[in-house]
Design a protein around this motif. Structure first.
Motif, PDB file in Angstrom:
ATOM      1  N   ASP A  26      34.561  33.340  41.791  1.00 30.91           N
ATOM      2  CA  ASP A  26      35.537  34.004  42.652  1.00 30.91           C
ATOM      3  C   ASP A  26      36.975  33.576  42.391  1.00 30.91           C
ATOM      4  N   SER A  27      37.180  32.413  41.783  1.00 36.66           N
ATOM      5  CA  SER A  27      38.543  31.933  41.555  1.00 36.66           C
ATOM      6  C   SER A  27      39.101  32.340  40.183  1.00 36.66           C
ATOM      7  N   ALA A  28      38.373  33.134  39.439  1.00 35.37           N
ATOM      8  CA  ALA A  28      38.819  33.566  38.105  1.00 35.37           C
ATOM      9  C   ALA A  28      40.074  34.437  38.216  1.00 35.37           C
ATOM     10  N   PRO A  29      40.939  34.441  37.193  1.00 35.82           N
ATOM     11  CA  PRO A  29      42.157  35.270  37.229  1.00 35.82           C
ATOM     12  C   PRO A  29      41.879  36.755  37.004  1.00 35.82           C
ATOM     13  N   PHE A  30      40.643  37.105  36.746  1.00 37.17           N
ATOM     14  CA  PHE A  30      40.265  38.510  36.596  1.00 37.17           C
ATOM     15  C   PHE A  30      38.827  38.670  37.055  1.00 37.17           C
ATOM     16  N   ARG A  31      38.462  39.929  37.309  1.00 37.78           N
ATOM     17  CA  ARG A  31      37.083  40.258  37.653  1.00 37.78           C
ATOM     18  C   ARG A  31      36.636  41.394  36.750  1.00 37.78           C
ATOM     19  N   GLN A  32      35.421  41.304  36.249  1.00 40.37           N
ATOM     20  CA  GLN A  32      34.843  42.329  35.384  1.00 40.37           C
ATOM     21  C   GLN A  32      33.720  43.005  36.150  1.00 40.37           C
ATOM     22  N   TYR A  33      33.753  44.321  36.213  1.00 36.82           N
ATOM     23  CA  TYR A  33      32.718  45.096  36.888  1.00 36.82           C
ATOM     24  C   TYR A  33      31.946  45.891  35.839  1.00 36.82           C
ATOM     25  N   VAL A  34      30.635  45.987  36.031  1.00 36.71           N
ATOM     26  CA  VAL A  34      29.818  46.772  35.115  1.00 36.71           C
ATOM     27  C   VAL A  34      28.909  47.703  35.912  1.00 36.71           C
ATOM     28  N   ARG A  44      32.217  50.003  32.509  1.00 31.15           N
ATOM     29  CA  ARG A  44      32.877  48.730  32.787  1.00 31.15           C
ATOM     30  C   ARG A  44      34.340  48.968  33.149  1.00 31.15           C
ATOM     31  N   VAL A  45      34.889  48.025  33.902  1.00 37.14           N
ATOM     32  CA  VAL A  45      36.308  48.006  34.236  1.00 37.14           C
ATOM     33  C   VAL A  45      36.676  46.572  34.593  1.00 37.14           C
ATOM     34  N   ARG A  46      37.920  46.213  34.348  1.00 36.22           N
ATOM     35  CA  ARG A  46      38.400  44.851  34.609  1.00 36.22           C
ATOM     36  C   ARG A  46      39.627  44.918  35.508  1.00 36.22           C
ATOM     37  N   SER A  47      39.731  43.973  36.428  1.00 37.75           N
ATOM     38  CA  SER A  47      40.887  43.838  37.300  1.00 37.75           C
ATOM     39  C   SER A  47      41.492  42.461  37.071  1.00 37.75           C
ATOM     40  N   SER A  58      40.573  48.208  30.602  1.00 38.65           N
ATOM     41  CA  SER A  58      39.280  48.311  29.904  1.00 38.65           C
ATOM     42  C   SER A  58      38.263  49.193  30.613  1.00 38.65           C
ATOM     43  N   MET A  59      38.730  50.238  31.275  1.00 35.32           N
ATOM     44  CA  MET A  59      37.819  51.178  31.927  1.00 35.32           C
ATOM     45  C   MET A  59      37.109  51.987  30.852  1.00 35.32           C
TER      46      MET A  59
END
Length: 124
Positions: A26-34, A44-47, A58-59
């Motif tokens: 949860d403390s990462a500087p980004f989140r990757q969704y798949v 996939r998409v990254r925030s 990266s959508m």
């Protein structure tokens, strides 16, 4: 994405090193969704955190799975989580195809990016 196994699977798909374990929390500087179909990652998409805002990058949805709402579902989840984490707004750069989805997700066009290459395509 929360597991090292899924990170390794995504790394293999995009031909990059997997996201390190210490950047999956949860403390990462980004989140990757798949988005997953069975065991396969089909979208996939990254925030990325950007000081009170987020940058969407990266959508991608596999061509065989497009026009099924997967991109919209990924974006909805990402934006929901962004707001929950205090993001005031989100920005992104879009391809022509993405430009059809993003206005439906609440984004507005604020400019146009022009990209140029040398005519010979190689530098002297």
């Amino acid at each position: 994405m929360q597991t090292a196994e899924r990170a390794a699977q995504l790394g293999n798909i995009i031909r990059r090193q997997p996201i390190p374990d210490d950047l999956l929390g949860d403390s990462a500087p980004f989140r990757q969704y798949v988005a997953v179909d069975g065991v396969d990652i089909v979208g996939r998409v990254r925030s990325l955190n950007a000081v009170g805002a987020t940058w969407c990058s990266s959508m991608y949805v596999e061509p065989s799975h497009r026009r099924r709402g997967i991109g919209q579902a990924l974006m909805s989840r990402m934006l929901h989580d962004d707001r929950a984490r205090g993001s005031r707004y989100s920005a992104l750069a879009a391809t022509h195809a993405g430009a059809l989805l993003y206005p439906r997700m609440g984004y507005e066009r604020i400019g146009t990016l022009l990209i140029f290459a040398s005519r010979s395509r190689k530098l002297s």
